[in-house]
Design an enzyme around this catalytic site. Structure first.
Site, PDB file in Angstrom:
ATOM      1  N   THR A 157      41.898   2.773  -3.323  1.00  0.00           N
ATOM      2  CA  THR A 157      41.924   1.300  -3.375  1.00  0.00           C
ATOM      3  C   THR A 157      42.959   0.906  -2.322  1.00  0.00           C
ATOM      4  O   THR A 157      43.730   1.758  -1.907  1.00  0.00           O
ATOM      5  CB  THR A 157      42.453   0.820  -4.750  1.00  0.00           C
ATOM      6  N   ARG A 185      29.337  -1.906 -12.423  1.00  0.00           N
ATOM      7  CA  ARG A 185      30.670  -1.551 -12.969  1.00  0.00           C
ATOM      8  C   ARG A 185      31.758  -2.393 -12.283  1.00  0.00           C
ATOM      9  O   ARG A 185      31.740  -2.607 -11.082  1.00  0.00           O
ATOM     10  CB  ARG A 185      30.911  -0.071 -12.734  1.00  0.00           C
ATOM     11  N   VAL A 186      32.713  -2.877 -13.063  1.00  0.00           N
ATOM     12  CA  VAL A 186      33.832  -3.654 -12.524  1.00  0.00           C
ATOM     13  C   VAL A 186      35.119  -2.867 -12.748  1.00  0.00           C
ATOM     14  O   VAL A 186      35.352  -2.352 -13.846  1.00  0.00           O
ATOM     15  CB  VAL A 186      33.922  -5.026 -13.235  1.00  0.00           C
ATOM     16  N   GLY A 187      35.937  -2.770 -11.700  1.00  0.00           N
ATOM     17  CA  GLY A 187      37.215  -2.063 -11.816  1.00  0.00           C
ATOM     18  C   GLY A 187      38.366  -3.007 -12.102  1.00  0.00           C
ATOM     19  O   GLY A 187      38.186  -4.146 -12.551  1.00  0.00           O
ATOM     20  N   GLY A 210      40.046   2.597 -12.269  1.00  0.00           N
ATOM     21  CA  GLY A 210      40.334   1.267 -12.801  1.00  0.00           C
ATOM     22  C   GLY A 210      40.283   1.168 -14.305  1.00  0.00           C
ATOM     23  O   GLY A 210      40.994   0.348 -14.903  1.00  0.00           O
TER      24      GLY A 210
HETATM   25  N1  GLY Z   1      41.137   0.969  -8.701  1.00  0.00           N
HETATM   26  C1  GLY Z   1      39.899   0.602  -8.202  1.00  0.00           C
HETATM   27  C2  GLY Z   1      38.793   0.697  -9.136  1.00  0.00           C
HETATM   28  O1  GLY Z   1      38.844   1.445 -10.081  1.00  0.00           O
HETATM   29  O2  GLY Z   1      37.809   0.029  -8.942  1.00  0.00           O
END
Ligand code: GLY
Length: 286
Positions: A157, A185-187, A210
């Site tokens: 990230t 999917r959302v992080g 995430g």
């Molecule tokens: N840290 C980024 C994600 O998991 O989407």
């Protein structure tokens, strides 16, 4: 903080493997000249999104269906305003997140609705050859199966925290997410308190799988400690140690206080972090 300049710290994503640290200096050149912390973090993250070696903007990882779905979040500690986008495909997701914050009554926008706000912004319809080859190799080898999700080499990230000459703080994160993630999917990057946080007292960004940051609101935990008087270094180390009690996944936290004190700690193989004086030695915890 008496100098009239913005102090910006950036990171290029924690890795579970020990790999050479890339220079992030290119992301700081214009950012430190920004008039405000908010401008500074946006500028720095845009430059990181341009870096084809980093998992954000151009060069992002592909999801399980071979598509990019990008997330970004930005937070203005001075006003308490926050903006985020998830599942978008623009060249500079951080600027779209800022547009959500500035131009809508909302905090978080997803998919088509977020893309409808991207008028005049460059749309991104793919990723680098390197990421496409990586995806094709993984497809052939079965590495896209769910049991490989979040494997050490799948994590990264980018993010930035800044404090300006008015002692205002800001934070921003941007990501392609975790390689091979399920579509939709959302992080944590766009979620305030999980992967991004800023207030009058603290600015924090996180990096790692995430889900761990979403379940713990890790950035908010670090900020709370700083707001209660802890040094950012101590706050990052305490929360990284806590994350380590829940998961072996690589994780990093970068934090800044309004007085300019900075801290960075991680678990994992390597993590590039840089600030106004060059690379910052983030503390690696076992
Ligand atoms: N840290 C980024 C994600 O998991 O989407």
């Amino acid at each position: 903080m008496t100098e009239s300049r913005t102090h910006v710290y950036v990171h290029g994503g924690v890795s579970g493997t020990d790999k050479p640290l890339p220079s992030l200096a290119h992301s700081l050149v214009e950012a430190v000249a920004a008039a405000t912390a908010l401008d500074g973090v946006e500028e720095a993250v845009r430059r990181l999104e341009d870096d084809s070696e980093l998992n954000a903007g151009w060069g992002s990882v592909l999801n399980r269906n071979g598509v990019i779905e990008l997330d970004a979040g930005i937070a203005d500690g001075a006003t308490g305003r926050v903006g985020g986008v998830v599942g978008v495909s623009v060249r500079y997701p951080v600027s779209l997140a800022r547009r959500v914050m500035r131009s809508t009554p909302h905090v978080l926008m997803a998919g088509d609705g977020a893309m409808a706000l991207a008028e005049s912004m460059e749309v991104l319809d793919g990723t680098t050859e390197r990421q496409i080859e990586r995806y094709e190799r993984a497809l052939d080898s079965g590495e896209l199966e769910v049991q490989h999700y979040g494997a050490d080499e799948h994590v990264d990230t980018v993010g930035a925290v800044a404090v300006d000459s008015s002692n205002h703080l800001a934070a921003a994160s941007s990501t392609g997410g975790v390689f091979g993630k399920l579509p939709g999917r959302v992080g944590d990057s766009a979620i305030f308190g999980a992967g991004t946080y800023a207030s009058t007292g603290a600015a924090v960004v996180g990096t790692g799988v995430g889900e761990l940051f979403l379940e713990t609101l890790a950035s908010a935990r670090v900020a709370r400690l700083i707001e209660e008087g802890a040094h950012p270094q101590s706050a990052c180390e305490r929360v990284i140690a806590y994350l380590g009690t829940r998961s072996d996944a690589p994780a990093g936290l970068l934090a800044l206080a309004a007085n300019g004190q900075v801290g960075a700690a991680y678990r994992g193989g390597s993590w590039p972090v840089e600030g106004p004086s060059g690379p910052l030695g983030a503390v690696c915890l076992e």
